[in-house]
Write an enzyme that holds these catalytic residues in place. Structure first.
Site, mmCIF file in Angstrom:
data_model
loop_
_atom_site.group_PDB
_atom_site.id
_atom_site.type_symbol
_atom_site.label_atom_id
_atom_site.label_comp_id
_atom_site.label_asym_id
_atom_site.label_seq_id
_atom_site.Cartn_x
_atom_site.Cartn_y
_atom_site.Cartn_z
ATOM 1 N N ASP A 15 0.774 -1.241 0.000
ATOM 2 C CA ASP A 15 0.000 0.000 0.000
ATOM 3 C C ASP A 15 0.811 1.300 0.000
ATOM 4 O O ASP A 15 0.603 2.168 -0.815
ATOM 5 C CB ASP A 15 -0.958 0.016 1.195
ATOM 6 C CG ASP A 15 -1.879 -1.200 1.218
ATOM 7 O OD1 ASP A 15 -1.651 -2.142 0.441
ATOM 8 O OD2 ASP A 15 -2.833 -1.198 2.000
ATOM 9 N N GLU A 75 1.077 -9.301 11.577
ATOM 10 C CA GLU A 75 0.871 -8.902 10.180
ATOM 11 C C GLU A 75 2.231 -8.673 9.518
ATOM 12 O O GLU A 75 2.463 -9.086 8.391
ATOM 13 C CB GLU A 75 0.026 -7.621 10.137
ATOM 14 C CG GLU A 75 -0.398 -7.209 8.744
ATOM 15 C CD GLU A 75 -1.305 -5.974 8.736
ATOM 16 O OE1 GLU A 75 -1.502 -5.379 9.815
ATOM 17 O OE2 GLU A 75 -1.808 -5.613 7.658
HETATM 18 C C1 GLC Z 1 -3.169 -4.452 3.694
HETATM 19 C C2 GLC Z 1 -2.017 -4.994 2.866
HETATM 20 C C3 GLC Z 1 -2.575 -5.803 1.712
HETATM 21 C C4 GLC Z 1 -3.478 -6.908 2.266
HETATM 22 C C5 GLC Z 1 -4.541 -6.358 3.206
HETATM 23 C C6 GLC Z 1 -5.285 -7.454 3.965
HETATM 24 O O1 GLC Z 1 -3.949 -3.560 2.982
HETATM 25 O O2 GLC Z 1 -1.196 -3.971 2.400
HETATM 26 O O3 GLC Z 1 -1.547 -6.342 0.939
HETATM 27 O O4 GLC Z 1 -4.067 -7.612 1.236
HETATM 28 O O5 GLC Z 1 -3.956 -5.528 4.169
HETATM 29 O O6 GLC Z 1 -4.403 -8.265 4.681
#
Ligand code: GLC
Length: 425
Positions: A163, A392
């Protein structure tokens, strides 16, 4: 130790399992995410093959008529996440977002098929899914590569899955913030704001969403209308790996047209990817299609391209670049080069380690004969989990867990790494 990790990982998959899809983690991400689900299915396949196929089938039930597979499916209402369905305004019976995510489904399906114990069932399910995945790949080349360069562009940073990468910073300044309706972020209520994208970045994310919505999500218009068009080597690398797996699986299943078309997408894409090679950095880097220039930013995007069947000499250089990186951090692979001034150890995609990306890089390096580096990456993943749990993402220096906890795809990768190591042993 390994058994205990496997059990914990299986427990996380179960806690986040809502029957036909899995949420990345409760609270922070309460819906189905595209590449999360495909990578999660890999972990699930070691526990319950049927459930693993369902994860991907559910995602493809929400494929758009034009072939796009959305990055989020909003199966149920939940106001704990922003931007929700009302902001996207995609007008679908079950709402989805309007952008896509890295196309890892082709790879996941081929892996599920290859390892399946129940071949009759796997054949039937792969046969049904493959044309849909192929349609998605065709959508990419038709809508995100209008000048037929062989490489596709992302038109929103969220499409990359990385992101707030440093890679987007300069191009993102072109995205205005005027006219963005006031909003309340939810992510910073679930996770430490110091680990998340900034407010200004968020406003630009939303400006793009509003602009695309005003064009009625017509994909024939969005690419050219976007002030943000980036050719990301990681994104293209994932797509090309999936294209190559679709070509192989289609040939196996007797789907000749798909096999042939995929093989030619692959040849063109791999040849074109080389235009992103950055000799000085020893890796690929992004291309800014609007500005017409390469982006000299040493992020994980250009290492992730090793997931694709790139030339062996390129994979060898990437392994050497990773070796250099390992002298500047404790845990591989940092999402941004720790020596670069923009590196930020705890802020999301600007430095932290993400297990899913580690897994894909290691997988590609292994296939290219760079097994020592691949094994080193896998080992770092397991050390991180043992020391810091199923987060995460992680600080590459200290291993501190960041972002959400009890994370689905992190757990799935642990199962995948441990089980695959056992098969290889
Ligand atoms: C965040 C991450 C993305 C992922 C999402 C859900 O937005 O950057 O890559 O798919 O979270 O885990």
């Amino acid at each position: 130790m390994t058994e205990a990790l496997l059990q914990k990982a299986a427990h996380i998959l179960q806690v986040n399992d809502l029957g036909k899809y899995t949420v990345p983690t409760h609270g922070l991400y309460p819906f189905q995410w595209n590449w999360d689900s495909c990578l999660t299915a890999l972990g699930q396949s070691h526990l319950n093959e049927d459930r693993a196929w369902t994860e991907i089938e559910t995602l493809f039930e929400h494929q758009w008529d034009d072939g796009m597979v959305p990055h989020i499916v909003f199966h149920k209402e939940d106001d704990g996440y922003f931007p929700g369905p009302g902001v996207w305004g995609t007008n679908r019976p079950i709402p989805t977002s309007g952008i896509t995510q890295p196309a890892v489904a082709g790879f996941a399906i081929k892996s599920l098929y290859d390892r399946s114990q129940n071949k009759t069932d796997a054949r039937r399910r792969a046969f049904a899914l493959l044309p849909k995945v192929f349609k998605w790949h065709e959508w990419f080349y038709a809508n995100r590569d209008p000048k037929h360069s062989g490489l596709v562009a992302i038109i929103h940073p969220w499409e990359s899955g990385r992101d707030n990468s440093v890679d987007w910073d300069d191009a993102f300044l072109r995205v205005p913030t005027d006219g963005v309706a006031p909003f309340v972020r939810r992510d910073t209520q679930h996770a430490d704001p110091a680990h998340r994208p900034t407010q200004e970045q968020y406003e630009r994310y939303i400006w793009l969403v509003q602009t695309f919505r005003n064009l009625n999500w017509d994909n024939s218009k969005l690419h050219d209308a976007s002030p943000f068009q980036i050719v990301d080597p990681g994104f293209n690398g994932i797509l090309l790996r999936s294209v190559s797996e679709v070509a192989a699986l289609a040939a196996d299943l007797g789907l000749r047209d798909i096999a042939e078309a995929s093989a030619s997408q692959l040849d063109r894409g791999i040849a074109a990817l080389d235009s992103l090679w950055n000799e000085k950095r020893g890796q690929y880097t992004c291309y800014d299609r609007v500005a017409g220039c390469l982006i000299d930013s040493p992020s994980i995007g250009g290492l992730l391209a090793a997931f694709a069947p790139i030339p062996k000499s390129r994979a060898e250089t990437i392994a050497a670049t990773l070796d250099t990186q390992s002298q500047n951090c404790t845990y591989l692979v940092a999402s941004h080069d720790p020596r670069d001034v923009h590196f930020d150890a705890k802020r999301y995609w600007r430095g932290p380690v993400w297990l899913i990306v580690n897994y894909m890089i290691a997988n590609g390096l292994h296939a290219a004969g760079q097994s020592a580096m691949a094994t080193r990456i896998d080992k770092d993943c397991l050390t991180l989990i043992e020391n810091s749990g199923f987060a995460e993402y992680y600080d590459p220096h200290t291993g501190e867990p960041c972002g959400g906890g009890q994370f689905t795809w992190t757990a799935a990768m642990v199962i995948e790494i441990i089980k695959n190591a056992k098969v290889a042993a």
